[in-house]
Design an enzyme around this catalytic site. Structure first.
Site, PDB file in Angstrom:
ATOM      1  N   ASP A   1     -14.075   8.763  -4.706  1.00  0.00           N
ATOM      2  CA  ASP A   1     -14.042   8.034  -5.983  1.00  0.00           C
ATOM      3  C   ASP A   1     -15.356   7.374  -6.380  1.00  0.00           C
ATOM      4  OD1 ASP A   1     -11.358   8.824  -6.211  1.00  0.00           O
ATOM      5  OD2 ASP A   1     -10.667   7.034  -5.162  1.00  0.00           O
TER       6      ASP A   1
ATOM      7  N   ASP B   1      -8.693  -3.862  -6.197  1.00  0.00           N
ATOM      8  CA  ASP B   1      -9.249  -2.598  -5.709  1.00  0.00           C
ATOM      9  C   ASP B   1     -10.563  -2.313  -6.417  1.00  0.00           C
ATOM     10  OD1 ASP B   1      -8.985   0.070  -4.356  1.00  0.00           O
ATOM     11  OD2 ASP B   1      -9.018   0.724  -6.444  1.00  0.00           O
TER      12      ASP B   1
ATOM     13  N   ASP C   1     -12.257   0.647  -6.245  1.00  0.00           N
ATOM     14  CA  ASP C   1     -12.403   2.081  -6.478  1.00  0.00           C
ATOM     15  C   ASP C   1     -12.838   2.911  -5.279  1.00  0.00           C
ATOM     16  OD1 ASP C   1     -11.946   1.441  -9.293  1.00  0.00           O
ATOM     17  OD2 ASP C   1     -14.053   0.888  -9.356  1.00  0.00           O
TER      18      ASP C   1
ATOM     19  N   ARG D   1      -1.174  -0.742  -9.133  1.00  0.00           N
ATOM     20  CA  ARG D   1      -0.139  -0.106  -8.329  1.00  0.00           C
ATOM     21  C   ARG D   1       0.697  -1.181  -7.639  1.00  0.00           C
ATOM     22  NH1 ARG D   1      -3.334   2.624  -5.260  1.00  0.00           N
ATOM     23  NH2 ARG D   1      -3.345   4.393  -6.658  1.00  0.00           N
TER      24      ARG D   1
ATOM     25  N   ASN E   1      -9.459   1.308   1.593  1.00  0.00           N
ATOM     26  CA  ASN E   1      -9.764   0.870   0.241  1.00  0.00           C
ATOM     27  C   ASN E   1     -10.832  -0.208   0.277  1.00  0.00           C
ATOM     28  OD1 ASN E   1      -7.513   2.200  -1.303  1.00  0.00           O
ATOM     29  ND2 ASN E   1      -6.292   0.957   0.095  1.00  0.00           N
TER      30      ASN E   1
END
Length: 175
Positions: free
Chosen positions: A117, A100, A102, A20, A84
């Site tokens: 997640d 990241d 997850d 992202r 995060n």
């Protein structure tokens, strides 16, 4: 970093692929522990090329030595946090980059929270071959975040978020 400076944020996955890209974030402060930025209705571009805009102002905390970053989201319904589990950030010019991992911690205005997640983490742990060391760091970081929240440590303090929000409004009004 200087107050008012503008940065872009790149989020990667463990396999090195970009996940992202977040548009502009304005630097509010740098401490020994983290950099604080803010943005409002920022454009997010996903790894498949789709893009959308966030709906609110966010105060962002990127940690230098912790395996997480924290977004305080100022929504109509109250102050939410999205945390995060991620590597400490690095700078590449005017870009903040991090990996990241997850797992996310979502904190609601009533101070309840939910770990998000878990299945994505289990899947990527296998497919991207997270080491045992990474797994331990991820789990420890999640537990540390939960303790920070429960103890009301920064940035889980409404007054601190309001301070940074006012700082952001002042910078934006001067542009």
């Amino acid at each position: 970093m200087k107050k008012g400076e503008k940065l872009t944020i790149h989020c990667y996955k463990h396999n090195g692929k970009i996940d992202r890209i977040s548009g502009e974030a304005v630097v509010l402060e740098e401490t020994d522990e983290y950099i604080v930025c803010a943005n409002n209705k920022v454009k997010l571009t996903e790894n498949d090329g789709r893009s959308h805009r966030t709906k609110e102002t966010a105060i962002l905390f990127f940690y230098k030595n912790e395996w997480f970053n924290i977004l305080a989201q100022l929504k109509k319904y109250g102050l939410f946090y999205y945390c995060n589990i991620a590597s400490p950030f690095v700078f590449d010019g005017k870009i903040i980059k991090y990996i990241d991992y997850d797992l996310d911690l979502r904190i609601f205005p009533d101070n309840t929270f939910k770990v998000l997640d878990k299945n994505e983490y289990k899947y990527h742990k296998i497919t991207m071959r997270y080491s045992d060391e990474i797994d331990t760091i991820v789990q420890d970081s999640l537990n540390r975040l939960i303790k920070m929240k429960e103890n009301g440590k920064a940035p889980f303090q409404k007054e601190l978020i309001e301070k940074y929000y006012n700082m952001y409004k002042e910078i934006v009004s001067e542009e």
